[in-house]
Design an enzyme around this catalytic site. Structure first.
Site: not given
Length: 262
Positions: A63, A93, A95, A105, A118, A198-199
Protein backbone atom coordinates in the site's frame (compact mmCIF):
# COMPACT_ATOMS: atom_id res chain seq x y z
CA UNK A 1 -6.90 -9.95 -5.00
CA UNK A 2 -6.26 -7.60 -2.08
CA UNK A 3 -9.23 -6.88 0.18
CA UNK A 4 -8.61 -3.14 -0.06
CA UNK A 5 -6.38 -0.92 -2.10
CA UNK A 6 -6.33 2.15 -4.33
CA UNK A 7 -7.56 0.76 -7.63
CA UNK A 8 -11.08 1.15 -8.99
CA UNK A 9 -12.33 -2.23 -7.75
CA UNK A 10 -10.95 -1.93 -4.21
CA UNK A 11 -10.26 1.79 -3.72
CA UNK A 12 -11.46 4.27 -1.08
CA UNK A 13 -14.96 4.46 -2.57
CA UNK A 14 -15.44 0.76 -1.72
CA UNK A 15 -13.87 0.66 1.75
CA UNK A 16 -17.17 1.16 3.56
CA UNK A 17 -18.27 -2.30 2.38
CA UNK A 18 -15.65 -3.94 4.61
CA UNK A 19 -15.00 -1.17 7.11
CA UNK A 20 -18.19 0.60 8.32
CA UNK A 21 -16.11 3.25 10.12
CA UNK A 22 -15.44 4.72 6.67
CA UNK A 23 -18.72 6.59 7.21
CA UNK A 24 -17.86 7.63 10.77
CA UNK A 25 -17.94 11.09 12.32
CA UNK A 26 -14.18 11.53 12.81
CA UNK A 27 -12.68 10.38 9.52
CA UNK A 28 -9.44 11.61 7.92
CA UNK A 29 -8.05 13.26 5.90
CA UNK A 30 -9.90 16.58 5.78
CA UNK A 31 -9.81 19.86 3.90
CA UNK A 32 -8.41 22.47 6.29
CA UNK A 33 -10.32 25.73 5.77
CA UNK A 34 -7.85 28.21 7.22
CA UNK A 35 -10.38 30.95 8.00
CA UNK A 36 -12.43 28.46 10.04
CA UNK A 37 -9.46 27.26 12.10
CA UNK A 38 -9.31 28.71 15.60
CA UNK A 39 -6.04 29.99 17.02
CA UNK A 40 -5.49 28.24 20.35
CA UNK A 41 -2.80 29.94 22.46
CA UNK A 42 -2.86 27.02 24.90
CA UNK A 43 -1.24 24.72 22.32
CA UNK A 44 2.34 23.96 23.30
CA UNK A 45 5.36 23.95 20.93
CA UNK A 46 5.96 20.57 19.31
CA UNK A 47 8.95 18.68 20.69
CA UNK A 48 10.46 15.81 18.71
CA UNK A 49 13.16 13.67 20.26
CA UNK A 50 14.09 10.87 17.87
CA UNK A 51 16.95 8.42 18.28
CA UNK A 52 18.44 7.58 14.83
CA UNK A 53 19.51 4.11 15.98
CA UNK A 54 15.89 3.12 16.65
CA UNK A 55 15.27 2.92 12.88
CA UNK A 56 15.05 -0.73 11.89
CA UNK A 57 13.68 -1.60 8.48
CA UNK A 58 12.10 -0.16 5.33
CA UNK A 59 9.38 -2.17 3.62
CA UNK A 60 6.76 -2.26 0.87
CA UNK A 61 3.49 -3.45 2.43
CA UNK A 62 1.55 -3.37 -0.83
CA UNK A 63 0.00 0.00 0.00
CA UNK A 64 2.96 2.31 0.67
CA UNK A 65 6.59 2.39 1.72
CA UNK A 66 7.09 2.29 5.49
CA UNK A 67 10.09 2.83 7.77
CA UNK A 68 9.64 1.04 11.09
CA UNK A 69 11.27 1.89 14.41
CA UNK A 70 12.01 0.05 17.64
CA UNK A 71 9.27 1.29 19.97
CA UNK A 72 10.18 -0.82 22.98
CA UNK A 73 11.14 2.21 25.05
CA UNK A 74 10.89 6.00 25.07
CA UNK A 75 14.08 6.68 23.12
CA UNK A 76 12.09 8.26 20.24
CA UNK A 77 9.06 10.35 21.20
CA UNK A 78 6.80 13.25 20.23
CA UNK A 79 5.59 15.69 22.89
CA UNK A 80 3.80 19.02 23.07
CA UNK A 81 1.36 20.50 20.62
CA UNK A 82 -2.11 19.11 21.39
CA UNK A 83 -0.69 16.05 23.20
CA UNK A 84 -0.80 15.15 26.88
CA UNK A 85 2.34 13.25 27.75
CA UNK A 86 4.74 11.58 25.31
CA UNK A 87 3.95 9.40 22.30
CA UNK A 88 6.45 6.80 21.04
CA UNK A 89 7.56 6.77 17.43
CA UNK A 90 6.30 3.66 15.62
CA UNK A 91 6.81 4.26 11.88
CA UNK A 92 6.54 6.72 9.04
CA UNK A 93 5.11 6.31 5.55
CA UNK A 94 4.08 8.32 2.51
CA UNK A 95 1.02 9.01 0.37
CA UNK A 96 1.21 10.42 -3.16
CA UNK A 97 -0.76 10.85 -6.37
CA UNK A 98 -0.61 10.24 -10.12
CA UNK A 99 0.78 13.67 -10.94
CA UNK A 100 3.46 15.79 -9.32
CA UNK A 101 1.06 18.47 -8.15
CA UNK A 102 -1.69 16.37 -6.60
CA UNK A 103 -1.23 13.59 -4.10
CA UNK A 104 -1.42 14.79 -0.51
CA UNK A 105 -4.23 13.44 1.64
CA UNK A 106 -5.03 16.61 3.57
CA UNK A 107 -5.86 19.76 1.63
CA UNK A 108 -5.53 23.40 2.67
CA UNK A 109 -8.35 25.63 1.41
CA UNK A 110 -9.06 23.02 -1.26
CA UNK A 111 -5.46 22.90 -2.51
CA UNK A 112 -3.34 19.78 -2.20
CA UNK A 113 0.38 19.14 -2.39
CA UNK A 114 2.39 16.57 -4.33
CA UNK A 115 2.61 14.07 -1.47
CA UNK A 116 2.28 13.71 2.29
CA UNK A 117 4.45 12.17 4.99
CA UNK A 118 2.85 10.61 8.07
CA UNK A 119 4.98 10.05 11.17
CA UNK A 120 3.02 7.71 13.45
CA UNK A 121 3.27 7.62 17.26
CA UNK A 122 1.34 5.89 20.06
CA UNK A 123 0.47 6.80 23.64
CA UNK A 124 2.85 4.63 25.67
CA UNK A 125 1.93 6.34 28.94
CA UNK A 126 -1.64 5.01 28.85
CA UNK A 127 -1.33 1.85 26.78
CA UNK A 128 0.95 -1.18 26.76
CA UNK A 129 1.11 -1.67 23.00
CA UNK A 130 0.52 0.06 19.67
CA UNK A 131 -2.45 -2.22 18.98
CA UNK A 132 -4.15 -1.31 22.27
CA UNK A 133 -3.53 2.39 21.62
CA UNK A 134 -4.95 2.17 18.09
CA UNK A 135 -8.43 1.50 19.47
CA UNK A 136 -8.52 4.47 21.89
CA UNK A 137 -9.56 8.06 21.06
CA UNK A 138 -6.25 9.49 22.29
CA UNK A 139 -4.18 6.44 21.41
CA UNK A 140 -2.33 7.62 18.31
CA UNK A 141 -0.63 10.85 17.25
CA UNK A 142 0.27 11.40 13.60
CA UNK A 143 2.51 14.24 12.48
CA UNK A 144 1.71 15.12 8.85
CA UNK A 145 4.15 16.91 6.55
CA UNK A 146 3.29 18.15 3.06
CA UNK A 147 5.73 17.60 0.18
CA UNK A 148 5.80 20.13 -2.65
CA UNK A 149 7.61 19.88 -5.98
CA UNK A 150 10.92 21.70 -5.89
CA UNK A 151 14.57 20.97 -5.25
CA UNK A 152 15.68 17.37 -4.69
CA UNK A 153 15.56 16.41 -1.02
CA UNK A 154 18.72 14.65 0.11
CA UNK A 155 16.94 13.00 3.03
CA UNK A 156 14.20 11.67 0.74
CA UNK A 157 17.02 10.41 -1.50
CA UNK A 158 18.24 8.24 1.37
CA UNK A 159 14.82 6.58 1.31
CA UNK A 160 14.37 6.27 -2.47
CA UNK A 161 17.86 4.76 -2.77
CA UNK A 162 16.41 1.60 -1.16
CA UNK A 163 13.54 1.21 -3.61
CA UNK A 164 15.26 -1.30 -5.89
CA UNK A 165 15.38 -3.69 -2.92
CA UNK A 166 11.72 -3.21 -1.93
CA UNK A 167 10.02 -2.62 -5.28
CA UNK A 168 7.40 -5.36 -4.84
CA UNK A 169 4.90 -6.07 -2.08
CA UNK A 170 6.32 -7.90 0.94
CA UNK A 171 9.92 -6.84 0.36
CA UNK A 172 11.93 -5.24 3.14
CA UNK A 173 15.47 -4.06 3.70
CA UNK A 174 17.50 -2.95 6.73
CA UNK A 175 17.23 0.80 7.28
CA UNK A 176 19.17 2.12 10.25
CA UNK A 177 20.67 5.31 11.63
CA UNK A 178 17.93 7.62 10.38
CA UNK A 179 16.42 10.53 12.30
CA UNK A 180 12.97 11.45 10.89
CA UNK A 181 13.31 14.99 12.21
CA UNK A 182 15.42 15.66 9.11
CA UNK A 183 12.13 15.44 7.19
CA UNK A 184 10.50 18.26 9.16
CA UNK A 185 10.27 21.84 7.87
CA UNK A 186 11.96 24.83 9.51
CA UNK A 187 8.66 26.12 10.90
CA UNK A 188 6.68 23.90 13.26
CA UNK A 189 3.43 25.91 13.01
CA UNK A 190 0.54 23.46 12.81
CA UNK A 191 -3.16 22.71 12.68
CA UNK A 192 -4.62 19.97 14.86
CA UNK A 193 -7.92 18.06 14.97
CA UNK A 194 -9.28 14.65 16.09
CA UNK A 195 -9.48 12.11 13.28
CA UNK A 196 -8.77 8.62 12.03
CA UNK A 197 -6.29 6.43 10.29
CA UNK A 198 -6.49 7.15 6.55
CA UNK A 199 -6.15 3.45 5.72
CA UNK A 200 -8.36 0.54 6.82
CA UNK A 201 -9.50 -0.23 9.45
CA UNK A 202 -9.89 3.60 9.60
CA UNK A 203 -9.90 3.62 13.41
CA UNK A 204 -10.92 6.98 14.89
CA UNK A 205 -8.02 7.13 17.33
CA UNK A 206 -5.70 9.76 15.87
CA UNK A 207 -4.77 13.19 17.19
CA UNK A 208 -3.64 14.83 13.95
CA UNK A 209 -0.95 17.50 13.83
CA UNK A 210 -0.60 18.88 10.29
CA UNK A 211 2.41 21.11 9.74
CA UNK A 212 1.72 24.28 7.76
CA UNK A 213 5.08 24.53 5.97
CA UNK A 214 5.89 21.90 3.31
CA UNK A 215 9.23 20.33 2.49
CA UNK A 216 10.56 19.92 -1.04
CA UNK A 217 10.76 16.85 -3.24
CA UNK A 218 11.79 16.65 -6.89
CA UNK A 219 9.73 15.28 -9.78
CA UNK A 220 12.34 12.55 -10.22
CA UNK A 221 12.03 11.51 -6.59
CA UNK A 222 8.23 11.38 -6.82
CA UNK A 223 8.51 9.19 -9.92
CA UNK A 224 10.47 6.67 -7.86
CA UNK A 225 7.59 6.40 -5.39
CA UNK A 226 5.18 5.72 -8.24
CA UNK A 227 7.49 2.99 -9.57
CA UNK A 228 6.90 0.80 -6.50
CA UNK A 229 4.47 -2.10 -6.93
CA UNK A 230 1.18 -2.91 -5.22
CA UNK A 231 1.81 -6.54 -6.22
CA UNK A 232 4.35 -9.14 -5.12
CA UNK A 233 6.94 -10.90 -7.26
CA UNK A 234 4.85 -14.04 -7.71
CA UNK A 235 1.56 -12.28 -8.43
CA UNK A 236 -0.46 -14.06 -11.08
CA UNK A 237 -2.01 -10.76 -12.06
CA UNK A 238 -0.07 -8.17 -14.00
CA UNK A 239 2.38 -6.09 -11.98
CA UNK A 240 0.70 -2.89 -10.87
CA UNK A 241 2.59 0.29 -9.98
CA UNK A 242 1.65 2.45 -7.00
CA UNK A 243 0.60 5.35 -9.17
CA UNK A 244 -1.55 6.77 -6.37
CA UNK A 245 -2.24 5.78 -2.76
CA UNK A 246 -4.12 8.63 -1.13
CA UNK A 247 -7.61 8.77 0.35
CA UNK A 248 -9.90 11.68 -0.64
CA UNK A 249 -10.88 14.23 2.01
CA UNK A 250 -13.73 13.31 4.35
CA UNK A 251 -16.53 15.45 5.86
CA UNK A 252 -15.42 17.55 8.82
CA UNK A 253 -18.83 17.20 10.49
CA UNK A 254 -18.81 18.77 13.98
CA UNK A 255 -15.06 18.88 14.56
CA UNK A 256 -12.99 21.95 15.35
CA UNK A 257 -9.63 22.65 13.76
CA UNK A 258 -7.20 24.47 16.03
CA UNK A 259 -4.12 26.40 14.90
CA UNK A 260 -0.91 27.05 16.81
CA UNK A 261 -0.44 30.34 14.96
CA UNK A 262 -2.46 33.46 14.16
Amino acid sequence: MQQWGYEKHNGPDTWHDLFPLANGNHQSPINIITQDATHDPSLQPLLVDYEPHSAKVISNNGHTVTVEFDDGDDSSVLRGGPLVGSYRLRQFHFHWGPSDGHGSEHKVDGVDYAAELHIVHWNSEKFSSFVDAAYAPDGLAVLAVFLKVGEPNRYIERITDTFDAIRSKGKESPFTNFDPSCLLPASMDFWTYPGSLTVPPLLESVIWTVLKEPISVSCEQLAKFRSLLFTNETAEIESCCMVTNHRPVQPLKNRNIRASFV
